[in-house]
Design a protein around this motif. Structure first.
Motif, PDB file in Angstrom:
ATOM      1  N   GLY A   1       0.782  -1.055   0.137  1.00 57.18           N
ATOM      2  CA  GLY A   1       0.051   0.084   0.055  1.00 57.18           C
ATOM      3  C   GLY A   1       0.779   1.347  -0.014  1.00 57.18           C
ATOM      4  O   GLY A   1       0.001   2.422   0.060  1.00 57.18           O
ATOM      5  N   ILE A   2       2.051   1.089   0.099  1.00 55.16           N
ATOM      6  CA  ILE A   2       3.057   2.395  -0.189  1.00 55.16           C
ATOM      7  C   ILE A   2       2.906   2.889  -1.790  1.00 55.16           C
ATOM      8  O   ILE A   2       3.281   1.888  -2.479  1.00 55.16           O
ATOM      9  N   ALA A   3       2.383   3.934  -1.673  1.00 52.00           N
ATOM     10  CA  ALA A   3       2.232   4.512  -3.073  1.00 52.00           C
ATOM     11  C   ALA A   3       3.145   5.362  -3.677  1.00 52.00           C
ATOM     12  O   ALA A   3       3.744   5.480  -4.845  1.00 52.00           O
TER      13      ALA A   3
ATOM     14  N   GLY B   1       5.704   9.635   0.509  1.00 52.69           N
ATOM     15  CA  GLY B   1       4.788  10.747  -0.040  1.00 52.69           C
ATOM     16  C   GLY B   1       3.271  10.158  -0.063  1.00 52.69           C
ATOM     17  O   GLY B   1       2.503  11.249  -0.633  1.00 52.69           O
ATOM     18  N   GLY B   2       2.956   8.950  -0.049  1.00 48.76           N
ATOM     19  CA  GLY B   2       1.572   8.550   0.100  1.00 48.76           C
ATOM     20  C   GLY B   2       1.459   7.142   0.269  1.00 48.76           C
ATOM     21  O   GLY B   2       2.242   6.372   0.068  1.00 48.76           O
ATOM     22  N   VAL B   3       0.336   6.686   1.130  1.00 46.46           N
ATOM     23  CA  VAL B   3      -0.237   5.642   1.613  1.00 46.46           C
ATOM     24  C   VAL B   3      -1.573   5.375   1.151  1.00 46.46           C
ATOM     25  O   VAL B   3      -2.434   6.048   1.313  1.00 46.46           O
TER      26      VAL B   3
ATOM     27  N   GLY C   1       2.356   6.720   7.432  1.00 49.02           N
ATOM     28  CA  GLY C   1       1.804   7.877   6.698  1.00 49.02           C
ATOM     29  C   GLY C   1       2.465   8.904   6.240  1.00 49.02           C
ATOM     30  O   GLY C   1       3.602   8.428   6.146  1.00 49.02           O
ATOM     31  N   ARG C   2       1.867   9.723   5.446  1.00 44.46           N
ATOM     32  CA  ARG C   2       2.678  10.577   4.594  1.00 44.46           C
ATOM     33  C   ARG C   2       3.633  11.606   5.561  1.00 44.46           C
ATOM     34  O   ARG C   2       3.259  12.125   6.639  1.00 44.46           O
TER      35      ARG C   2
END
Length: 331
Positions: free
Chosen positions: A232-234, A258-260, A272-273
């Motif tokens: 899920g780490i984007a 940078g995004g999850v 989290g970010r």
């Protein structure tokens, strides 16, 4: 050597052709529209190596040998002259491994090493089909083990690689690296060539260790497919000197999240970010690229532990990798 095969893959791709008809050229000459093109299909053949791992016709090779896109045919050629069309390909893009299946009687088998204990300096033999010349053997030694490449090599991240000076050339990919007992210890995968205009071996080649191949094969035998892991780490970014100074860190090692993806394993763990990842499963992270390399090596059901910095404080977060959900929009 009888179990080592040549693999030829036919890719069908769309290309643009320029009109060669003299009438068309006359019609459009001076029109201001320039040359005219039309779309068509073309078959492109690529090649590599592989080897039979059981009597039922399972051929192990590299994923990049099979390739992506519109594959219309895969042919497997044995050293005895027999040629078969292969089917039922399984690929693991994370490990750069693939299997295809052929149906034939009396197939030789290359035994996989039962032990992962290889020593630097021991003899190594690379077998394959370099430059499509046919079955070829080269000999060298194990130059190093556990080589990690935090940067992409082509389309792939490679870790825990075996380095050898046995000559490996284009076309050797997917062939076995064997020990003096004839057991496969690695799958030849890529080389350093000394420059972008050089194609041949300079004595620095790399093979995927047979332990990774065993995990890949066990996944297919157990589940009938390769399950795609999902954490899920984007997005990950390198830590800048200014960010390191703000966080009161001594270096720019690490990767900034940078995004999850919402409700993913990473999200449920609390990642989290803005969090800074310092290590993954005990392996230090020096950059975003290295973090991606470590994440790509995770398997479904594997436990994952992160050491992170959040608002100046170090924390440890844990989650279990799951299979990627099916559907659009998943990262």
């Amino acid at each position: 050597q009888p179990a080592v095969v040549s693999v030829h893959v036919v890719h069908r791709e769309r290309v643009l052709y320029r009109y060669r008809d003299s009438l068309m050229e006359q019609l459009f000459r001076g029109s201001g529209f320039g040359p005219r093109y039309y779309s068509g299909l073309r078959d492109r053949v690529t090649g590599g190596s592989g080897f039979l791992i059981d009597g039922s016709g399972t051929v192990l090779t590299n994923a990049h040998v099979i390739g992506q896109g519109n594959v219309v045919r895969v042919e497997v050629s044995l050293p005895d002259g027999r040629v078969f069309e292969a089917h039922a390909a399984h690929r693991d893009e994370a490990l750069d491994l693939a299997v295809v299946q052929i149906e034939a009687p009396d197939l030789p088998v290359a035994p996989l090493s039962k032990s992962g204990d290889i020593l630097v300096g021991e003899w190594a033999i690379a077998i394959g089909n370099p430059f499509d010349l046919g079955p070829t053997v080269s000999i060298g030694v194990i130059s190093a083990i556990d080589r990690d490449f935090p940067e992409r090599q082509g389309e792939y991240f490679y870790r825990d690689m075996i380095q050898t000076d046995a000559a490996i050339n284009p076309g050797n990919s997917g062939g076995p690296l064997v020990n003096t007992l004839g057991e496969v210890v690695g799958i030849n995968s890529f080389i350093y060539t000394g420059g972008e205009y050089s194609l041949g071996s300079i004595g620095i080649g790399f093979a995927i260790p047979v332990e990774a191949a065993r995990r890949f094969l066990d996944e297919i035998r157990t589940h009938g497919r390769v399950r795609k892991p999902w954490h899920g780490i984007a997005d990950l970014q390198d830590l800048t000197p200014r960010q390191a100074e703000y966080l009161e860190l001594d270096s720019t090692d690490g990767a900034v999240v940078g995004g999850v993806t919402m409700d993913s394993p990473a999200d449920r763990s609390g990642l989290g970010r803005g969090d800074l990842i310092l290590s993954v499963n005990g392996e230090a992270v020096t950059s975003a690229s290295e973090a991606w390399s470590l994440l790509q090596g995770l398997r479904v059901d594997q436990e994952c532990e992160f050491e992170v910095v959040r608002r100046g404080k170090r924390q440890t977060l844990k989650f279990q990798v799951v299979e990627r959900p099916v559907g659009p929009g998943w990262n």
